[in-house]
Design an enzyme around this catalytic site. Structure first.
Site, PDB file in Angstrom:
ATOM      1  N   ASP B 305      16.565  23.804  22.514  1.00  0.00           N
ATOM      2  CA  ASP B 305      16.374  22.392  22.198  1.00  0.00           C
ATOM      3  C   ASP B 305      14.914  21.956  22.200  1.00  0.00           C
ATOM      4  OD1 ASP B 305      19.007  21.901  21.610  1.00  0.00           O
ATOM      5  OD2 ASP B 305      19.547  21.352  23.642  1.00  0.00           O
ATOM      6  N   TYR B 389      24.366  16.049  21.937  1.00  0.00           N
ATOM      7  CA  TYR B 389      24.118  15.906  23.373  1.00  0.00           C
ATOM      8  C   TYR B 389      22.908  15.037  23.685  1.00  0.00           C
ATOM      9  CZ  TYR B 389      27.426  19.048  25.676  1.00  0.00           C
ATOM     10  OH  TYR B 389      28.553  19.605  26.208  1.00  0.00           O
ATOM     11  N   HIS B 439      30.345  26.509  27.213  1.00  0.00           N
ATOM     12  CA  HIS B 439      28.955  26.807  26.846  1.00  0.00           C
ATOM     13  C   HIS B 439      28.096  26.693  28.092  1.00  0.00           C
ATOM     14  CE1 HIS B 439      29.637  22.480  26.411  1.00  0.00           C
ATOM     15  NE2 HIS B 439      28.390  22.326  26.799  1.00  0.00           N
TER      16      HIS B 439
END
Lengths: 660, 660
Positions: B305, B389, B439
């Site tokens: 990310d 997210y 995950h």
């Protein structure tokens, strides 16, 4: 107000209990009480009561039963009293060697006695103290080291303090002698001389005191200039979002009872969220604090802070605008004095709301639109002072069905003398000639679940890699969970590297979305457990502290992890018995005991008063609801929260010049 | 205001950087920029600068250097630019297959393209959607599975949503086809069909849509009645206790810089407390999110990310009275658009104070006298939205010298289609025909310490039992710490059952009280690390995520745990290289990399928006000070805090009737 079966003991019940016991003993006997409290109602009866209450049906009558611990001379007794009908149910003399929790009147009497006792005074005289210095004593429970010892003993650790201020920190100047007294008869037993060198042999005779500095914490004495700090005020202009009636609380979909108790501080009962049952009873069940200094007599430093003292009896009186912020409801605790009369511990539990940061957020990057909810929390808090240490116990409820057990350890390290220039491998020097031994805090929390009913199962799920290179997992990325069921009482080991998670499930209720049984999980960090040798008394007395997760089958009056009587105990009569019974706990009535432990290696920064060390267990819905149960929490907005921009002009102030 | 070397990149610097690069390339070349930011100054130079600054001496000149990532066609370049002198230092074409982070303009272009692309539209047509339903796409980075793939690809996960509301939750209705596009050329590559059964083989052709319910989170759509909640307002009537000048912050004895960056969100520099140096630089260095669903193409779901996107570029615009409470200072982040022009991410970092409960307390049971200090905290917060997210990153400073890295994961689960009535062992059904795969979130925090100077050592201390039955330990209660030194780069395994604690010490500075080197300890929970198979790309690309604690020797520009370029990377070019160099790190310039990981087994309650899951690393003084450094914190009083008693009358209200 009509008494609810969960309500705390009343002053009238304490009086009645001691009166009927005294009446039953006859006028010549003078019982010396050390604890009176109510028993929990039998669970079977209580479930019927709660069901009738919820259905609005006539309530079954449940007698209010109290227990009392008391001495006649040096003999220790336990009575049960029916307060509803006003009679003694049973009085039993306990086996020789079984003793009760310390009574603070006895502790105070011993402290007074030391001020006049000739042998102690003779030792003090050798110090040749100036009038500006006084002697202070911390009477300690006497950890077991001899199976033949039957007396209730107190080990008096002695210190010096500044005589001119009542809040001088005596823990900074430990002395090297330690008288032992018989608690009940006040008889002198022995003078212990404390090792202050690198081994058990370095023990010196009491020498004249030489001046060295106190390390003080009190603002009058610590020599610090208070740093500038501007107020941060929590206001609830429309009042709190909770409602209280008697012991019962309603808040944000939650309903439960908060009940102060002498031993546990408080217990939580009959917890429901959004109309569904989660927990029958939640409480701290025991804490043991064993020290790692091997040199006699320090090996006897093993406290059981609930069984030996009591979190209610040692509860602080919490103060408005001090121990928590906002709109606060306080609860008192009634305990007994040695005569059997009620003694108030005022405002020892506080109930309030706090902001807990963000609860959830999502921003749609396409539109910039965001939903944001803040997490409001409801806190039930108590703070117990067990001589030197403070324990802050919070049970925290959030808006999404989560309960957190939040413990903060603070207060003052229990200290030992050490010779100038020396260090020891089992302790940290925290001031001039003062050492704080390594120790552990091992707290057992008892979770009596009721996940969608009373028939529950404890499971643990590990996360495991799938075999790589197969048709289903060609790239080696797959992983799955593997479930194990707890069928019999016992313990489950921690396993952080398999992401082991403990769940309390209801096998009879399947979540319609996930198709898995409804569950709450118990989340706790993996911790080092009791370090004391397997054959040590420390270990035998605190078997509960050797594992982090225990499961037993519910039985009435099995509330305390190390057993009912811990003071000078030789064995854990709690989990060590209950967790080894051969019985079914699956899809039955299991109780979970979670040990939250921390090995405390003192740092210099922990002295003269310790910044909080914080530890948590979370009890979290897991496929209990059919979606996030907090979608109905109002969005977080400025019109509601009324925040302010940082005033750019104020950055011109000169108050914060660099100290570099 | 004069630019400080730590200051964030300015709009002028972004413009200058792209301009001199364009000038150097000539008018015919059209660079497509994906990231421009400033480099850190060389540490050696910066230390001289900081020392001169502290001494009030003339400041050495340090050039402002920027980097730029850009494409020419499909070739990927990196340039360094000296902004002080306005020239390109170097421009290097990167090896084939090395690509940059995703540019949101490209993502948006792909989303737009799908709306017209004939092959995609043909597939959508088969769904026979009513006008009330629209198609939404989440373009995903394309996790590596083929070493020969050199193109920059995007995997488009497709969903349905309510066409009548822009905030409808498309994650509740995943479709079963997934087009792959070439990102830069916008070329269609392939249509993937998604498995929706119990194995990789269950793949169906696109069928007409059948109606089933959306699971909505937005208050307009979720069908919930907001629950009653009363305001809890944080007021700071005298303003905040912090001061800001440029990037520098003064608060309660702390001094440090907070600097927004495109990749990390923000970084903290030159942290001092009470005039003493603690940390040179502190930042999130990378996060990888690998999914455990083994079925192609889900095996390619592994996001980085920071490296693939950037926490600054995906930073939220934080809103007053929403994302934090009290008096708030906001910082903006300037990033580049694809043309090389500055694009503002406004208010993406907020700075504020909060109450953190009790900091310390001690009550003298003899007098009832208590000292109580509350813990005020300073928070630097950013929130990044990486597609579905949200990550809330807080760096929190307290008044006793402690720093906490506090991460909250929230937002929406990335979902997959699943056939009615099925479940899979690598995921949780979170709604009708929608599954969320297991995950992991593995975050690497980079701690570049400066504990009382730049020459530091990393050690770890284990707590061990002493042998029982010896002269020194006759009762078997003793335990001691055992210290190990990190001499070379590498990792240290977690060891919670030996209470292993990691410390950054300065061997050249001995604490005068404890006689031990001054230290800060790094406290983090033991966690399951990366589950993907050793030979998987997930593992090779994120070697950093296989261990929790890494140590390297400082070198300039080594900031990112998985290396500089993570998008479609085939190898971790960060710690996997740096932690295996044969060089000394003891009493040298070590950097600590702490992996905070959590395996996320979704619960139904995590949908349609997830209550925060919170994780922390604490950086705590340990024999750094000669006593508790917070003794000068003002006592907690009602005159300061202005709390209120619960209004007993309000309990008469009928708003909170039992829902049981």
């Amino acid at each position: 107000m009509v008494t609810h079966p969960f309500d705390a003991i009343s002053d009238a019940e304490i009086r009645l209990t001691s009166k009927v016991i005294k009446d039953s003993l006859g006028a010549t006997q003078k019982p010396h009480f050390c604890q009176i409290d109510r028993l929990d109602p039998p669970k079977k009866d209580m479930i019927r009561y709660l069901e009738a209450e919820k259905a609005g049906k006539p309530l079954p009558q449940i007698s209010r039963i109290t227990y009392a611990y008391f001495y006649l001379g040096t003999d220790f007794y336990k009575s049960l009293v029916n307060c509803t009908y006003g009679h003694v149910i049973t009085t039993q003399k306990q086996p020789e060697g079984v003793v009760g929790p310390l009574v603070w009147e006895d502790v105070a009497a011993i402290e007074d006695l030391l001020n006049v006792h000739p042998l102690v005074q003779a030792e003090i005289k050798k110090l040749r103290l100036p009038p500006s210095i006084k002697v202070v004593c911390d009477p300690w429970i006497y950890g077991t080291d001899d199976p033949k010892e039957k007396r209730l003993l107190i080990q008096c650790y002695m210190y010096l303090a500044n005589a001119s201020h009542p809040e001088s920190n005596h823990y900074s100047l430990p002395l090297k002698f330690s008288p032992v007294f018989e608690c009940l008869t006040r008889k002198f037993v022995r003078m212990d001389y404390l090792p202050s060198g690198v081994d058990e042999k370095f023990v010196t005779e009491t020498q004249p005191w030489t001046k060295f500095p106190f390390v003080e914490y009190h603002p009058d004495l610590n020599g610090e200039t208070p740093r500038p700090l501007k107020p941060l005020v929590v206001q609830q202009p429309e009042g709190p979002s909770f409602k209280i009636e008697g012991s019962k609380i309603w808040w944000q979909g939650w309903e439960f009872y908060v009940v102060p108790t002498a031993r546990e501080g408080f217990a939580i009962y009959d917890v429901h969220f959004k109309g569904r049952s989660v927990i029958y009873r939640l409480s701290l069940s025991e804490m043991t604090v064993p020290y790692g200094d091997p040199r006699p007599p320090y090996h006897r430093k093993q406290a059981f802070d609930l069984g030996d003292s009591g979190f209610g009896t040692t509860g602080n009186t919490l103060k408005l605008g001090c121990d928590c912020l906002g709109v606060i409801k306080y609860l008192d605790c009634s305990v007994t004095d040695s005569k059997g009369q009620p003694k108030l511990v005022p405002s020892t539990v506080c109930l309030h709301e706090q902001d807990g940061g963000l609860l959830y957020k999502h921003m749609n990057y396409r539109t910039g639109g965001a939903v944001t909810a803040r997490r409001r929390e409801f806190v039930a808090q108590t703070i117990a002072t067990v001589a030197n240490y403070e324990y802050v116990l919070n049970i925290i409820f959030d808006q999404a069905g989560e309960i957190r057990i939040h413990v903060r350890a603070t207060g003052i390290l229990s200290t030992m003398p050490i010779e100038e220039g020396l260090t020891v491998p089992w302790g940290t020097n925290v001031g001039p000639m003062v050492m704080a031994a390594y120790h552990q805090h091992l707290l057992s929390f008892r979770i009596d679940p009721a996940v969608d009913g009373y028939q529950n199962t404890v499971v643990f799920d590990d996360v495991e890699k799938m075999p790589a290179g197969t048709n289903i997992n060609p790239y080696g990325v797959g992983f799955v969970t593997k479930r194990s069921f707890v069928e019999k009482p016992g313990y489950v080991e921690q396993s952080p590297f398999t992401n082991r998670s403990y769940k309390i499930i209801n096998e009879n209720k399947i979540n319609p979305i996930s198709k898995r049984p409804v569950a709450y999980k118990v989340v706790m960090p993996a911790r080092q457990m009791l370090l004391a040798d397997e054959n040590s008394y420390n270990n035998k007395r605190a078997h509960f502290a050797t594992q982090q997760v225990w499961v037993t089958k519910y039985r009435d009056n099995e509330l305390f992890a190390a057993g009912e009587f811990t003071n000078q105990s030789q064995n854990d009569t709690g989990l060590k018995k209950w967790a080894y019974r051969d019985e079914n706990v699956r899809n039955d009535d299991p109780v979970v005991w979670a040990t939250l432990g921390f090995t405390h290696i003192p740092r210099v920064e922990d002295f003269p008063v310790m910044p909080v060390e914080t530890h948590e267990i979370a009890i979290v819905p897991n496929d209990f609801f059919d979606k996030n149960p907090a979608l109905d929490v109002p969005q977080s907005t400025q019109s509601f929260n009324k925040s302010e921009y940082y005033p750019e002009a104020s950055s011109e102030g000169s108050c914060c010049k660099s100290s570099l």
